[in-house]
Design a protein around this motif. Structure first.
Motif, PDB file in Angstrom:
ATOM      1  N   ARG A  96       0.814  -1.226   0.000  1.00 13.42           N
ATOM      2  CA  ARG A  96       0.000   0.000   0.000  1.00 13.42           C
ATOM      3  C   ARG A  96       0.842   1.268   0.000  1.00 13.42           C
ATOM      4  NH1 ARG A  96      -4.112  -1.680   4.676  1.00 13.42           N
ATOM      5  NH2 ARG A  96      -3.522   0.384   5.405  1.00 13.42           N
ATOM      6  N   LYS A  97       2.135   1.123   0.327  1.00 17.05           N
ATOM      7  CA  LYS A  97       3.075   2.251   0.379  1.00 17.05           C
ATOM      8  C   LYS A  97       2.625   3.320   1.363  1.00 17.05           C
ATOM      9  CE  LYS A  97       4.755   1.356  -4.186  1.00 17.05           C
ATOM     10  NZ  LYS A  97       4.826   1.678  -5.554  1.00 17.05           N
ATOM     11  N   GLU A  98       2.269   2.860   2.578  1.00 23.98           N
ATOM     12  CA  GLU A  98       1.858   3.807   3.607  1.00 23.98           C
ATOM     13  C   GLU A  98       2.114   3.244   5.006  1.00 23.98           C
ATOM     14  OE1 GLU A  98      -2.315   4.507   2.976  1.00 23.98           O
ATOM     15  OE2 GLU A  98      -2.896   2.615   3.860  1.00 23.98           O
ATOM     16  N   VAL A  99       2.278   4.163   5.946  1.00 24.34           N
ATOM     17  CA  VAL A  99       2.417   3.779   7.350  1.00 24.34           C
ATOM     18  C   VAL A  99       1.032   3.397   7.848  1.00 24.34           C
ATOM     19  CG1 VAL A  99       2.967   4.588   9.676  1.00 24.34           C
ATOM     20  CG2 VAL A  99       4.434   5.241   7.745  1.00 24.34           C
ATOM     21  N   ILE A 100       0.934   2.171   8.408  1.00 18.25           N
ATOM     22  CA  ILE A 100      -0.367   1.685   8.859  1.00 18.25           C
ATOM     23  C   ILE A 100      -0.513   1.711  10.377  1.00 18.25           C
ATOM     24  CG2 ILE A 100      -0.843   0.285   6.822  1.00 18.25           C
ATOM     25  CD1 ILE A 100       0.168  -2.166   8.432  1.00 18.25           C
ATOM     26  N   LYS A 101       0.613   1.899  11.071  1.00 19.58           N
ATOM     27  CA  LYS A 101       0.541   1.908  12.528  1.00 19.58           C
ATOM     28  C   LYS A 101       1.839   2.466  13.093  1.00 19.58           C
ATOM     29  CE  LYS A 101      -0.699  -1.086  16.394  1.00 19.58           C
ATOM     30  NZ  LYS A 101      -1.162  -2.403  16.795  1.00 19.58           N
ATOM     31  N   ARG A 102       1.731   3.012  14.308  1.00 14.15           N
ATOM     32  CA  ARG A 102       2.910   3.404  15.082  1.00 14.15           C
ATOM     33  C   ARG A 102       2.824   2.682  16.418  1.00 14.15           C
ATOM     34  NH1 ARG A 102       5.498   8.972  14.220  1.00 14.15           N
ATOM     35  NH2 ARG A 102       5.219   9.307  12.003  1.00 14.15           N
ATOM     36  N   ILE A 103       3.931   2.055  16.817  1.00 15.91           N
ATOM     37  CA  ILE A 103       3.969   1.262  18.036  1.00 15.91           C
ATOM     38  C   ILE A 103       4.856   1.978  19.053  1.00 15.91           C
ATOM     39  CG2 ILE A 103       4.580  -0.972  19.030  1.00 15.91           C
ATOM     40  CD1 ILE A 103       4.402  -2.092  16.110  1.00 15.91           C
ATOM     41  N   GLU A 104       4.330   2.223  20.246  1.00 11.55           N
ATOM     42  CA  GLU A 104       5.129   2.871  21.288  1.00 11.55           C
ATOM     43  C   GLU A 104       6.103   1.871  21.899  1.00 11.55           C
ATOM     44  OE1 GLU A 104       4.624   5.179  25.510  1.00 11.55           O
ATOM     45  OE2 GLU A 104       3.097   5.511  23.959  1.00 11.55           O
ATOM     46  N   VAL A 105       7.377   2.292  21.980  1.00 12.12           N
ATOM     47  CA  VAL A 105       8.447   1.468  22.539  1.00 12.12           C
ATOM     48  C   VAL A 105       9.213   2.320  23.556  1.00 12.12           C
ATOM     49  CG1 VAL A 105       8.638  -0.051  20.523  1.00 12.12           C
ATOM     50  CG2 VAL A 105       9.976   2.055  20.593  1.00 12.12           C
ATOM     51  N   GLY A 106      10.451   1.953  23.850  1.00 12.28           N
ATOM     52  CA  GLY A 106      11.273   2.720  24.777  1.00 12.28           C
ATOM     53  C   GLY A 106      11.752   4.020  24.160  1.00 12.28           C
ATOM     54  N   LEU A 107      12.601   4.721  24.899  1.00 17.79           N
ATOM     55  CA  LEU A 107      13.059   6.042  24.500  1.00 17.79           C
ATOM     56  C   LEU A 107      14.210   5.965  23.494  1.00 17.79           C
ATOM     57  CD1 LEU A 107      12.256   8.926  25.224  1.00 17.79           C
ATOM     58  CD2 LEU A 107      14.033   8.913  26.966  1.00 17.79           C
ATOM     59  N   SER A 108      14.032   6.597  22.373  1.00 15.35           N
ATOM     60  CA  SER A 108      14.982   6.656  21.268  1.00 15.35           C
ATOM     61  C   SER A 108      15.269   5.279  20.670  1.00 15.35           C
ATOM     62  CB  SER A 108      16.294   7.328  21.685  1.00 15.35           C
ATOM     63  OG  SER A 108      17.086   7.605  20.552  1.00 15.35           O
ATOM     64  N   PRO A 109      14.251   4.672  20.012  1.00 11.60           N
ATOM     65  CA  PRO A 109      14.489   3.381  19.345  1.00 11.60           C
ATOM     66  C   PRO A 109      15.577   3.567  18.290  1.00 11.60           C
ATOM     67  CG  PRO A 109      12.387   4.327  18.663  1.00 11.60           C
ATOM     68  CD  PRO A 109      12.922   5.202  19.750  1.00 11.60           C
ATOM     69  N   TYR A 110      16.656   2.834  18.446  1.00  9.64           N
ATOM     70  CA  TYR A 110      17.867   3.098  17.670  1.00  9.64           C
ATOM     71  C   TYR A 110      18.173   2.021  16.644  1.00  9.64           C
ATOM     72  CZ  TYR A 110      22.672   4.690  16.996  1.00  9.64           C
ATOM     73  OH  TYR A 110      23.835   5.172  16.458  1.00  9.64           O
ATOM     74  N   HIS A 111      17.923   0.761  17.011  1.00 11.18           N
ATOM     75  CA  HIS A 111      18.260  -0.350  16.114  1.00 11.18           C
ATOM     76  C   HIS A 111      17.151  -1.396  16.166  1.00 11.18           C
ATOM     77  CE1 HIS A 111      20.643  -3.244  13.879  1.00 11.18           C
ATOM     78  NE2 HIS A 111      20.456  -4.121  14.845  1.00 11.18           N
ATOM     79  N   LEU A 112      16.852  -2.002  15.023  1.00 11.06           N
ATOM     80  CA  LEU A 112      15.832  -3.045  14.907  1.00 11.06           C
ATOM     81  C   LEU A 112      16.473  -4.318  14.374  1.00 11.06           C
ATOM     82  CD1 LEU A 112      13.112  -0.943  13.015  1.00 11.06           C
ATOM     83  CD2 LEU A 112      13.320  -1.289  15.487  1.00 11.06           C
TER      84      LEU A 112
END
Length: 176
Positions: A71-87
């Motif tokens: 769809r080429k769009e952001v479908i959700k934002r997930i709250e995590v810890g402070l300053s998510p740096y690496h996935l």
């Protein structure tokens, strides 16, 4: 050698986020609000892309965006810890580990439901993670302590847990 207060002194773990330092410039130049994407991870099927929104030192982010590739769009934002740096996707393909630079924990996202399902106790200023091929061990770099943490991982169908392996320790008497 682990030197954080929890590891050196055996204190009980308490989930914690660092407090951002105030800008010392009395006349700061106004800046637009920016998410500052810092890292990407994609599901094995290539359908969803996860984007770490680190923010800045003065205004750290707390979210990972979920991008639907078709769809080429952001479908959700997930709250995590402070300053998510690496996935980093776990080799099993279901769980995504988020290294939060300004939190003393990593967030674990279940990519089937796009929600945080667990946290792993670490220390502040972790920056990167790599799994062994089997996904049973994680290696996590910590910039502040100048160390690599070894974390034992147990991942089952609906559950993901990580526990830091205590290697050595800080001997304060020997240090003095």
């Amino acid at each position: 050698l682990l030197t954080g207060k929890r590891w050196a002194y055996g204190e009980t773990y308490e989930r914690e986020d660092l407090k951002p330092v105030q800008n010392t410039n009395p006349y700061p130049e106004p800046q637009p609000e920016r998410d500052h994407p810092s890292d990407l991870a994609i599901t094995k099927d290539g359908k969803k892309l996860y984007i770490a929104l680190a923010g800045t030192e003065l205004n750290p982010g707390r979210e990972v965006a979920v991008f639907d590739v078709a769809r080429k769009e952001v479908i959700k934002r997930i709250e995590v810890g402070l300053s998510p740096y690496h996935l980093q996707m776990h080799p099993g393909g279901r769980f995504l580990v988020v290294i939060n630079r300004f939190s003393n924990y990593a967030s674990v996202i279940d990519t089937y439901f796009d929600m945080v399902v667990n946290e792993m106790a670490l220390d502040f200023y972790c920056q990167n993670i790599a799994f062994n091929k089997e996904g049973t061990t994680a290696y996590i770099s910590n910039r502040y302590l100048n160390q690599i943490f070894v974390v034992d991982i147990q991942a089952a169908k609906n559950n993901f847990e990580g526990k830091m392996r205590l290697l050595g320790g800080f001997d304060e008497q020997a240090f003095q």
